[in-house]
Design an enzyme around this catalytic site. Structure first.
Site, PDB file in Angstrom:
ATOM      1  N   LYS A 112       0.821  -1.210   0.000  1.00  0.00           N
ATOM      2  CA  LYS A 112       0.000   0.000   0.000  1.00  0.00           C
ATOM      3  C   LYS A 112       0.861   1.269   0.000  1.00  0.00           C
ATOM      4  O   LYS A 112       0.426   2.303  -0.490  1.00  0.00           O
ATOM      5  CB  LYS A 112      -0.921   0.025   1.227  1.00  0.00           C
ATOM      6  CG  LYS A 112      -1.804  -1.207   1.436  1.00  0.00           C
ATOM      7  CD  LYS A 112      -2.939  -1.288   0.454  1.00  0.00           C
ATOM      8  CE  LYS A 112      -4.072  -2.233   0.849  1.00  0.00           C
ATOM      9  NZ  LYS A 112      -3.740  -3.648   0.988  1.00  0.00           N
TER      10      LYS A 112
HETATM   11  C1  LIG Z   1      -4.406  -4.814   0.583  1.00  0.00           C
HETATM   12  C2  LIG Z   1      -3.633  -6.063   0.584  1.00  0.00           C
HETATM   13  C3  LIG Z   1      -3.879  -7.104  -0.345  1.00  0.00           C
HETATM   14  C4  LIG Z   1      -5.031  -7.066  -1.316  1.00  0.00           C
HETATM   15  O1  LIG Z   1      -4.902  -6.086  -2.307  1.00  0.00           O
HETATM   16  P1  LIG Z   1      -6.178  -5.588  -3.132  1.00  0.00           P
HETATM   17  O2  LIG Z   1      -5.700  -4.457  -3.953  1.00  0.00           O
HETATM   18  O3  LIG Z   1      -7.201  -5.193  -2.108  1.00  0.00           O
HETATM   19  O4  LIG Z   1      -6.647  -6.750  -3.955  1.00  0.00           O
HETATM   20  C5  LIG Z   1      -3.040  -8.196  -0.326  1.00  0.00           C
HETATM   21  N1  LIG Z   1      -2.010  -8.294   0.559  1.00  0.00           N
HETATM   22  C6  LIG Z   1      -1.758  -7.321   1.461  1.00  0.00           C
HETATM   23  C7  LIG Z   1      -0.634  -7.497   2.410  1.00  0.00           C
HETATM   24  C8  LIG Z   1      -2.542  -6.174   1.505  1.00  0.00           C
HETATM   25  O5  LIG Z   1      -2.274  -5.216   2.408  1.00  0.00           O
END
Ligand SMILES: *Cc1c(COP(=O)(O)O)cnc(C)c1O
Length: 471
Positions: A112
């Site tokens: 993120k």
């Molecule tokens: C947010 C997240 C995901 C999923 O990603 P999306 O874009 O919601 O499909 C997978 N792994 C981790 C560690 C995350 O923080």
């Protein structure tokens, strides 16, 4: 570049307005009016360039002249200087032709950060242009909130309120959010689940007078800016392994379908991706949708990969929009069915189109733990449970062995230390810069799961309400 809503009713917006608006007023999501195409020569030219240089070329068509090249370059350079790996998103080989793309070298140890660090700078730029102030409100199961707080802390024109379900995020996740001292950061813990948090935020967005009073903005993955920033690493990884002369495939641990949708966009822009693997845990609504044609919501089962414990995958709407020939009325009809009956069927032709690009499977808890173990035994390096889901599905759906398979490493193992240690017997270590996080002072507000109480709390603290701009 103009942006249109997936439901076809909200006004077209330019890049900065789409960025600041988040959810369209017709309930849809903003997408670019067309997908820009990069030539094969331009993609080939990415070889040997830095992450920031590639990011500039990939992102520039989407910002459509609203930000000068020099300014964009400076923002990207600052955003990725916060990462503690020079490559930003390095590849690590884990098998004969298998790779993990490490996306967790940013400040809060999950992918993120890649989008949030540039998003905060784009917000700042847009707000300066407009002389405005905003209030960001978001719900988090842990990773989005910590990345957003880290990126938006201390910014003049923005107050940020993050709502998390009390007691249901990991200790590292909570402390990453609550130990940030900046006055514009507000943590709210509610008695309830992550779905309750999301429902509260959604209700605030649907209350137009509250929305306007506080200048409400969102930074969850319905925000186009997040998806846009994530397109970049599909290019850098594929080119590092021989694209565009050679095709590659990606396995993507998936929850809200934001990260993998960025891969779809890279493919639409001309990157030769053979297949995108939708890797889910037992909360497998997306795997079922692609394999059976029925998108049916159920109840959420908690897992050791909690950032993917999700039943409604908001970004899937962006894919539906393309599958249905960009007809907003078709998407609106499906979303109404979803609301009324908890599900919808995908048309045969549309499903065939999706399957040309996507494969999907789920990994249950036993398979995820087995992969945590085997991966450590094979390579001597710990991975996190979300990445393990991606690797397990990559093994399951592996096609032509000559095509490189890149699994997205979405979090650092120390962010989910308990299940990693339980599966491997080895405790993952936090990076040095975070080693004292368990001793730092926390700041958070416990509130009931009550919309009116939370709105009052935000109104009383948002500087959009308490200050006059420029006063
Ligand atoms: C947010 C997240 C995901 C999923 O990603 P999306 O874009 O919601 O499909 C997978 N792994 C981790 C560690 C995350 O923080």
């Amino acid at each position: 570049m103009k942006y249109v809503s997936t439901r076809g009713e909200a006004p077209e917006l330019d890049f900065e307005d789409a960025l600041l608006t988040g959810l369209a007023r017709d309930g849809g999501l903003y997408v670019p009016a067309v997908w820009p195409r990069l030539s094969e020569a331009q993609i080939a030219g990415f070889a040997g360039k830095s992450y920031v240089e590639v990011a500039q070329e990939v992102i520039e068509p989407f910002v459509g002249g609203m930000i000068s090249s020099a300014e964009l370059r400076a923002m990207l350079a600052q955003a990725y200087a916060t990462f503690d790996h020079r490559a930003v998103a390095p590849l690590r080989q884990v098998g004969d032709n298998d790779w993990v793309l490490e996306l967790f070298h940013g400040p809060t140890l999950a992918f993120k950060d890649v989008a949030m660090q540039i998003l905060a700078r784009l917000f700042d730029h847009a707000l300066k242009d407009k002389g405005r102030r905003l209030t960001i409100v978001g719900a988090t199961s842990g990773d989005t909130g910590s990345a957003a707080i880290e990126a938006f802390r201390g910014r003049d024109a923005i107050d940020i309120f993050i709502i998390h379900p009390k007691g249901r995020v990991s200790e590292v996740q909570r402390r990453q959010m609550t130990t940030v001292p900046d006055a514009n950061v507000h943590n709210i813990a509610i008695d309830g689940s992550f779905d309750d948090c999301q429902a509260l935020v959604k209700a605030m967005f649907n209350d137009m007078s509250f929305r306007d009073d506080v200048g409400l903005a969102g930074v969850n993955s319905i925000n186009w800016g997040r998806v846009m920033a994530q397109i970049v690493y599909y290019f850098t990884a594929a080119v590092a392994l021989g694209a565009p002369a050679r095709k590659v495939s990606f396995s993507v641990p998936t929850g809200n379908f934001g990260d993998i949708f960025a891969g779809y966009v890279a493919r639409e822009m001309g990157l030769p991706i053979e297949k995108l693997l939708v890797a889910t845990n037992v909360n497998d609504i997306l795997a079922r949708a692609l394999n059976t044609g029925r998108y049916d919501t159920g109840s959420v089962t908690p897992t050791i990969s909690p950032s993917m414990d999700i039943q409604v995958s908001s970004n899937f709407e962006r894919l539906l929009f393309d599958l249905y020939g960009r007809k907003g009325e078709d998407v609106t009809r499906l979303m109404q069915q979803l609301q009324q009956s908890g599900g919808f069927g995908i048309g045969e032709a549309e499903l065939a189109k999706a399957r040309a690009c996507f494969l999907a499977a789920s990994a249950d808890e036993a398979a995820t733990k087995a992969t945590l173990q085997s991966s450590f035994a094979d390579t001597g390096t710990l991975i996190d449970p979300h990445t393990a889901v991606g690797l397990a599905v990559a093994q399951k759906l592996r096609g032509d062995a000559a095509i490189p398979m890149i699994t997205l490493g979405t979090a650092h193992p120390a962010k989910f230390a308990a299940p990693v240690e339980a599966a491997t017997g080895v405790a993952p270590q936090l990076p040095e810069r975070m080693a004292d996080i368990l001793d730092r002072e926390e700041r958070l507000e416990d509130l009931p799961n009550d919309l009116a109480a939370i709105k009052d709390f935000i109104r009383a603290r948002s500087r959009v309400c308490t200050d006059e701009m420029g006063a």
